[in-house]
Design a protein around this motif. Structure first.
Motif, PDB file in Angstrom:
ATOM      1  N   SER A  75      20.478  25.691  34.026  1.00 39.74           N
ATOM      2  CA  SER A  75      21.290  25.167  35.075  1.00 39.74           C
ATOM      3  C   SER A  75      20.853  25.934  36.320  1.00 39.74           C
ATOM      4  CB  SER A  75      22.761  25.980  34.805  1.00 39.74           C
ATOM      5  OG  SER A  75      23.491  25.783  35.810  1.00 39.74           O
ATOM      6  N   THR A  76      21.038  25.199  37.299  1.00 46.00           N
ATOM      7  CA  THR A  76      20.739  25.654  38.775  1.00 46.00           C
ATOM      8  C   THR A  76      21.801  26.528  39.477  1.00 46.00           C
ATOM      9  OG1 THR A  76      21.714  23.756  39.899  1.00 46.00           O
ATOM     10  CG2 THR A  76      19.229  23.700  39.367  1.00 46.00           C
ATOM     11  N   HIS A  77      23.066  26.878  38.781  1.00 44.23           N
ATOM     12  CA  HIS A  77      23.665  28.031  39.251  1.00 44.23           C
ATOM     13  C   HIS A  77      24.025  29.074  38.230  1.00 44.23           C
ATOM     14  CE1 HIS A  77      24.967  23.900  41.513  1.00 44.23           C
ATOM     15  NE2 HIS A  77      25.347  24.822  42.333  1.00 44.23           N
ATOM     16  N   ASN A  78      24.269  29.991  38.780  1.00 45.47           N
ATOM     17  CA  ASN A  78      24.360  31.177  37.765  1.00 45.47           C
ATOM     18  C   ASN A  78      25.232  32.088  38.600  1.00 45.47           C
ATOM     19  OD1 ASN A  78      23.749  33.440  36.138  1.00 45.47           O
ATOM     20  ND2 ASN A  78      22.061  32.459  35.554  1.00 45.47           N
ATOM     21  N   TYR A  79      26.469  32.625  38.023  1.00 42.17           N
ATOM     22  CA  TYR A  79      27.303  33.567  38.485  1.00 42.17           C
ATOM     23  C   TYR A  79      26.737  34.804  38.600  1.00 42.17           C
ATOM     24  CZ  TYR A  79      29.186  35.530  34.362  1.00 42.17           C
ATOM     25  OH  TYR A  79      29.447  36.367  33.326  1.00 42.17           O
TER      26      TYR A  79
ATOM     27  N   SER B 167      25.712  39.102  44.834  1.00 40.41           N
ATOM     28  CA  SER B 167      25.105  39.645  46.133  1.00 40.41           C
ATOM     29  C   SER B 167      24.456  41.059  45.695  1.00 40.41           C
ATOM     30  CB  SER B 167      26.260  40.007  47.065  1.00 40.41           C
ATOM     31  OG  SER B 167      27.200  40.790  46.386  1.00 40.41           O
ATOM     32  N   ARG B 168      25.026  41.609  44.530  1.00 39.50           N
ATOM     33  CA  ARG B 168      24.306  42.849  44.321  1.00 39.50           C
ATOM     34  C   ARG B 168      22.810  42.957  43.717  1.00 39.50           C
ATOM     35  NH1 ARG B 168      27.517  43.868  40.692  1.00 39.50           N
ATOM     36  NH2 ARG B 168      29.026  45.353  41.680  1.00 39.50           N
ATOM     37  N   PHE B 169      22.596  41.692  42.931  1.00 40.72           N
ATOM     38  CA  PHE B 169      21.284  41.211  42.582  1.00 40.72           C
ATOM     39  C   PHE B 169      20.342  40.632  43.751  1.00 40.72           C
ATOM     40  CE2 PHE B 169      18.206  37.972  40.950  1.00 40.72           C
ATOM     41  CZ  PHE B 169      17.541  38.693  40.252  1.00 40.72           C
TER      42      PHE B 169
ATOM     43  N   LYS C 208      18.307  30.452  56.276  1.00 37.26           N
ATOM     44  CA  LYS C 208      16.904  30.646  56.408  1.00 37.26           C
ATOM     45  C   LYS C 208      16.978  31.409  54.670  1.00 37.26           C
ATOM     46  CE  LYS C 208      12.637  32.054  57.888  1.00 37.26           C
ATOM     47  NZ  LYS C 208      12.001  32.587  59.277  1.00 37.26           N
ATOM     48  N   LEU C 209      17.690  32.360  54.667  1.00 39.70           N
ATOM     49  CA  LEU C 209      17.625  33.381  53.329  1.00 39.70           C
ATOM     50  C   LEU C 209      18.324  32.335  52.044  1.00 39.70           C
ATOM     51  CD1 LEU C 209      17.061  36.121  52.277  1.00 39.70           C
ATOM     52  CD2 LEU C 209      19.605  36.619  52.619  1.00 39.70           C
ATOM     53  N   GLN C 210      19.164  31.527  52.329  1.00 34.87           N
ATOM     54  CA  GLN C 210      19.753  30.802  51.266  1.00 34.87           C
ATOM     55  C   GLN C 210      18.436  29.905  50.809  1.00 34.87           C
ATOM     56  OE1 GLN C 210      22.828  28.357  52.486  1.00 34.87           O
ATOM     57  NE2 GLN C 210      23.534  28.054  50.226  1.00 34.87           N
ATOM     58  N   GLU C 211      17.726  29.368  51.776  1.00 32.56           N
ATOM     59  CA  GLU C 211      16.632  28.411  51.445  1.00 32.56           C
ATOM     60  C   GLU C 211      15.590  29.074  50.644  1.00 32.56           C
ATOM     61  OE1 GLU C 211      13.422  25.466  53.792  1.00 32.56           O
ATOM     62  OE2 GLU C 211      14.742  26.391  54.964  1.00 32.56           O
ATOM     63  N   LEU C 212      15.448  30.440  51.176  1.00 35.59           N
ATOM     64  CA  LEU C 212      14.095  31.261  50.439  1.00 35.59           C
ATOM     65  C   LEU C 212      14.537  31.576  49.132  1.00 35.59           C
ATOM     66  CD1 LEU C 212      11.583  33.118  50.670  1.00 35.59           C
ATOM     67  CD2 LEU C 212      13.082  34.999  51.408  1.00 35.59           C
ATOM     68  N   ILE C 213      15.852  31.790  48.870  1.00 32.23           N
ATOM     69  CA  ILE C 213      16.154  32.003  47.537  1.00 32.23           C
ATOM     70  C   ILE C 213      16.172  30.716  46.596  1.00 32.23           C
ATOM     71  CG2 ILE C 213      18.148  32.766  46.051  1.00 32.23           C
ATOM     72  CD1 ILE C 213      19.166  34.619  48.311  1.00 32.23           C
TER      73      ILE C 213
ATOM     74  N   GLN D 240      20.824  27.716  43.223  1.00 27.81           N
ATOM     75  CA  GLN D 240      21.839  27.495  44.279  1.00 27.81           C
ATOM     76  C   GLN D 240      22.706  28.625  44.603  1.00 27.81           C
ATOM     77  OE1 GLN D 240      21.460  25.076  46.413  1.00 27.81           O
ATOM     78  NE2 GLN D 240      20.019  23.572  45.708  1.00 27.81           N
ATOM     79  N   VAL D 241      22.734  29.058  45.661  1.00 26.72           N
ATOM     80  CA  VAL D 241      23.495  30.479  46.026  1.00 26.72           C
ATOM     81  C   VAL D 241      24.283  29.818  47.253  1.00 26.72           C
ATOM     82  CG1 VAL D 241      23.784  32.693  46.352  1.00 26.72           C
ATOM     83  CG2 VAL D 241      21.838  31.902  44.864  1.00 26.72           C
ATOM     84  N   GLY D 242      25.746  30.264  47.239  1.00 29.28           N
ATOM     85  CA  GLY D 242      26.565  30.057  48.275  1.00 29.28           C
ATOM     86  C   GLY D 242      26.040  30.904  49.564  1.00 29.28           C
ATOM     87  N   LYS D 243      26.776  30.533  50.575  1.00 28.60           N
ATOM     88  CA  LYS D 243      26.524  31.110  51.912  1.00 28.60           C
ATOM     89  C   LYS D 243      27.177  32.697  51.865  1.00 28.60           C
ATOM     90  CE  LYS D 243      25.699  27.263  54.839  1.00 28.60           C
ATOM     91  NZ  LYS D 243      26.127  26.368  56.045  1.00 28.60           N
ATOM     92  N   THR D 244      28.467  32.631  51.404  1.00 31.63           N
ATOM     93  CA  THR D 244      29.290  33.975  51.259  1.00 31.63           C
ATOM     94  C   THR D 244      28.455  34.991  50.364  1.00 31.63           C
ATOM     95  OG1 THR D 244      31.109  32.660  51.559  1.00 31.63           O
ATOM     96  CG2 THR D 244      31.331  34.880  50.515  1.00 31.63           C
ATOM     97  N   ILE D 245      27.950  34.643  49.140  1.00 34.96           N
ATOM     98  CA  ILE D 245      26.933  35.628  48.671  1.00 34.96           C
ATOM     99  C   ILE D 245      25.708  35.926  49.337  1.00 34.96           C
ATOM    100  CG2 ILE D 245      25.799  35.843  46.431  1.00 34.96           C
ATOM    101  CD1 ILE D 245      27.458  33.986  44.977  1.00 34.96           C
TER     102      ILE D 245
END
Length: 919
Positions: free
Chosen positions: A409-413, A417-419, A438-443, A450-455
């Motif tokens: 899966s491309t989503h992982n809870y 933010s700690r990781f 930019k940081l979201q695209e790098l991840i 896929q990681v949310g902006k809040t995280i």
């Protein structure tokens, strides 16, 4: 350098069936993890065979990863050629072809020895044996097959010639029959003198035959012979020595894999807890007993050496197979018994595994003493259980099912933010103001998740909070930081300004000023007496302004002299800062000093009060930014820069006339700003600096951009370290110069030499020259090093007219460059260095008062972090703004408004209904 680590899978104890395709039948399988291919050799593979309990008299075959054929290993060259075909993480299959399919195990007891004659080992291969305790002289016939012993068959030689035959037991594990020995005819059997040596070496070459039989002495006369007794003692001691060596060759329980291969490599769940799983598989000289049966070790009847002395038996303890987890491992591989230092390390490994494998798992039991992890998909049998070991206090994996039946899966809870803060700490530290997108695209590119902006925002905030530290604690130790600077850098100036609350008596921070001793010496050593003053906002948790004084070195590069942190920028803070700079640099009233400033609040008043005789320039770029708010246009902008860079009056008049043609009002608006403070024509010549802008101070503000986000001591330390490293680098930079003057001065000289080719020269015969250039005639004096264009005097480098005159007299223009650009002056500037300092944790305790941070005034709206762009500054990329464009209404076709603001209502087209008749 990159290492290639592979897994060796050993197949042993079976037979090779040569194909195609080749296969290995029977036996066991053992794996050796993380073997470096650069260190593999032929003898190292032989050593693995010894660890498995076999002798090295075997053949090795390796399966080729390309075609799958078996290649026999006979030298290191074969191993080197095959190892180059494997990549990091691959598996190498090694097959052992041995004559004996069971490990070499020492015998448990010696019950009997072969019958021995005076001439050697008695009897032939088919003859019987007699127990050592049952020997009688003479032997009475007890059966039809027994006969009397004939002593006349013994040779006359006491040692005798050894017989060429050896007796073999029919069943070495059963009791021998009580039969007598029938001597052979010595005349009919040829003697073999080599039998004695072969008999002495039989313990190493005959598969323990000598340990499975007993010896008897053939005659009564042999027992009375001293020579034979000495010979028998020698052979008995030799047999005992060889037997002891064989006992140490047994394998350990850690090296024997007794069960079949499980679902994953290295895992076996089929035979866990079986009592009989180790029967017959242990090496050494002791039999295996299950732990629930008594006794747990074997007691022999005779434990001494024959003289009645008892020997204490050593009970061997089974070693535990511990696999320790290393946090630096790139790939997580689970295993039963995997040991972690604590529960936190185990949780981090679980998160790293979930992100790597792109699977959804959850810690449905998450306690300090135990953690149970399972797959989120219903029906997936994957399971991982680890708990605290009460004896070692380690965290050990105690249950593991490696089977997965779920999809990635491309989503992982667990990718929280700690990781992300731990993984991208270095990137965020290098670029604190990195954008969330930019940081979201790098991840997404690196982890495929896929990681949310809040995280992502929380992860960046975690890193910034960690690297910034506690701003309240740093304000409280600001006096200790001052003492550390003065201790490590004697001669420096460091002042802390604070106020006091009358009601509580607490000290409130108001300002901090520092000027290192090395920077003072740099200013006195050879820099030009031209200082740029500027201020910038602090963008982090510490609010305020940073004020700086910057000058230029011999290579036209910035050299910060002093800096300070204040609450706000006004005439009082600028006066306090200039007073300290004036005292440290011995500026006096500003004689032969040049200051370049922007349009800061209160700075002009402070300069007039403290340095009244100093030349005060204004940054032409800021003048242009204010003037262009009302007068726009590229042509006006180009004429403005021509006016600012004009060095003599005739050319200035021409450019002013050109500006007047573009509009008399725009010229009046330009002359509103004092032209004597931003035009080269009115600059003084003592500073050898003709800059019309304050870019050297702006460069410093951009240079410390990342530090401006941090807390006060962390920010000051980063600026100090930057300056300390910069001074060392610039000292080494002088070794790369190709001439005696600085590279920037040499570049300007080369440009002036190219321009001098268009000049016409007239010489008066002494030292005066007339140089005609672009319709203007200039007078050049080589002795005074002056030109009527004033460019030579302002910069200190020969202008194009001076270069033309020097070439006319065949002089070298480089010898007429001012001394401030020479290498000797440059080295004198950076002669002193900033000394290193200890960090806050190593400062000694002090009794200095604690200072509290200033109160932050919360302004309305979101605080802006981006730089305010000027009126005529446009974006280089993206969509062009329509600001200032005149709109045209599509309804009434009138300029000034659009269709939505049109006063005339739009006309609705009428639709006529038509009816059609069907024929």
């Amino acid at each position: 350098m990159s290492f290639v680590l592979i897994t060796l899978r050993w197949y042993y104890g079976g037979k090779i069936v040569f194909g195609p395709p080749s296969d290995y039948v029977g036996g066991s399988v053992t794996e050796v993890l993380e073997v470096d291919t650069d260190r593999m050799s032929y003898f190292e593979l032989k050593g693995y065979i010894k660890d498995l309990g076999y002798t090295t008299d075997c053949s090795l075959f390796i399966r080729s990863p390309i075609d799958g054929f078996l290649v026999e290993v006979k030298s290191d060259k074969v191993i080197c050629d095959i190892s180059s075909m494997f990549k990091n993480g691959d598996r190498m299959d090694v097959y052992v072809c041995h004559e004996v399919n069971e490990p070499e195990i020492a015998p448990l007891a010696l019950d009997y020895v072969p019958h021995v004659m005076d001439s050697g080992v008695g009897g032939v291969g088919g003859e019987s044996f007699t127990s050592f305790n049952e020997i009688e002289f003479p032997v009475e016939p007890s059966s039809p097959h027994s006969e009397h012993f004939n002593p006349s068959s013994q040779p006359s030689n006491p040692l005798g010639e050894p017989s060429n035959t050896s007796s073999q037991p029919s069943n070495p594990l059963s009791e021998p029959s009580n039969t007598s020995y029938q001597p052979s005819n010595p005349a009919a059997e040829p003697s073999n003198p080599s039998v004695e040596s072969s008999d002495d070496e039989s313990y190493d070459e005959s598969d323990n035959e000598s340990d499975e039989r007993s010896e008897v002495y053939s005659s009564e006369e042999s027992l009375d012979s001293d020579v034979h007794e000495e010979y028998r003692d020698f052979r008995a001691s030799r047999r005992h020595f060889n037997r002891s060596n064989r006992r140490t060759r047994g394998t350990t329980t850690e090296q024997i894999h007794t069960t079949e291969k499980g679902p994953d490599i290295g895992y076996d769940e089929t035979n866990v807890g079986s009592k009989d799983s180790l029967l017959g598989k242990l090496g050494g000289d002791e039999p295996y007993y299950p732990s629930d049966k008594a006794p747990s070790f074997e007691l022999e009847e005779e434990t001494g050496w024959g003289d009645g002395e008892e020997v204490e038996q050593i009970v061997r303890k089974k070693k535990k197979n511990r696999v320790i987890f290393y946090p630096t491992s790139e790939k997580i591989v689970w295993e039963l018994g995997l040991v972690f230092a604590n529960v936190r390390e185990f949780r981090e490994a679980v998160t790293k595994y979930a992100v790597q494998e792109k699977i959804q798992i959850e810690k449905y039991v998450n306690e300090p003493g135990r953690v149970r992890v399972r797959c989120c998909k219903k029906g997936c049998p994957w399971l991982l259980v680890a708990s605290l070991d009460s004896q070692t206090t380690d965290f050990v994996v105690k249950n593991y099912n490696p089977i997965h039946i779920c999809v990635s899966s491309t989503h992982n809870y667990l990718c929280n933010s700690r990781f992300l803060a731990v993984r991208y700490k270095d990137r965020i530290t290098e670029q604190p103001n990195i954008r969330i997108i930019k940081l979201q695209e790098l991840i997404r590119k690196e982890l495929d998740i896929q990681v949310g902006k809040t995280i992502v925002r929380r992860a960046r905030a975690r890193v910034l909070k960690e690297i910034m530290g506690d701003h309240i604690a740093e304000y409280g130790r600001i006096f200790d930081y001052r003492d550390e600077i003065l201790r490590t850098n004697p001669g420096s100036t460091c002042i802390v300004k604070f106020g006091e609350i009358v009601e509580t008596g607490h000290k409130i921070f108001e300002g901090f000023y520092v000027c290192f001793h090395a920077l003072k010496k740099a200013f006195f050593g050879g820099t030009r007496k031209c200082i740029g003053l500027d201020g910038c906002f602090l963008k982090g948790v510490c609010r305020g302004q940073l004020l700086v004084a910057v000058c230029k070195d011999g290579n036209n590069q910035m050299l910060p002299i002093a800096w300070a942190i204040v609450e706000v920028e006004n005439k009082f803070t600028w006066a306090w800062f200039l007073t300290l700079v004036k005292y440290d640099l011995h500026l006096g009233v500003g004689h032969e000093l040049t200051l370049i400033t922007d349009m800061q609040k209160g700075l002009e008043i402070a300069v007039e009060d403290l340095l009244p005789l100093a030349e005060h320039k204004m940054c032409a770029r800021h003048v242009l930014a204010n003037w262009c708010k009302n007068w726009k246009g590229i042509e006006r902008r180009n004429v403005f820069w021509k006016i600012a860079k004009t060095t003599f009056e005739a050319e200035l008049r021409d450019h002013i006339d050109a500006m007047k043609k573009l509009g008399s009002d725009c010229l009046d608006g330009l002359l509103y700003y004092n032209v004597e403070r931003w035009c080269k024509k009115y600059f003084q010549e003592h500073s050898k600096c003709d800059s019309v802008d304050n870019n050297m101070a702006e460069s410093f503000n951009s240079w410390i951009l990342s530090a401006r986000y941090k807390t006060i001591i962390t920010m000051l330390e980063e600026i100090r370290i930057k300056m300390m490293k910069r001074i060392g680098q610039l000292r080494e930079f002088s070794n790369t110069w190709v001439t005696d003057i600085s590279p920037m001065a040499f570049k300007i000289l080369q440009q002036n030499i190219n321009k001098s080719m268009h000049c016409n020269i007239s010489w008066n015969g002494e030292r005066g020259f007339e140089v005609v250039d672009k319709g203007f005639t200039h007078c050049v004096d080589l002795v005074r090093r002056t030109c009527s264009c004033r460019a030579w005097q302002l910069k200190g480098i020969p202008c194009p007219h001076g270069v033309a005159a020097l070439h006319y007299k065949q002089y070298e223009p480089i010898h007429y460059v001012a001394s401030c650009y020479h290498k000797e002056t440059y080295l004198r500037t950076y002669e002193y260095v900033i000394q290193p300092m200890n960090n806050m944790n190593m400062w000694p305790p002090s009794v200095n008062p604690r200072v509290q941070p200033p109160a932050v005034k919360q302004l309305p709206g979101r605080p802006s972090k981006a730089r305010r762009k000027e009126a005529n500054e446009t974006k280089r990329t993206g969509k062009l703004s329509k600001c200032g464009a005149v709109m045209t209404c599509s309804n009434c076709h009138t300029k000034g408004h659009n269709k939505r603001g049109c006063p005339i209502p739009p006309t609705v087209p009428t639709q006529t209904a038509t009816t059609s008749t069907q024929p």
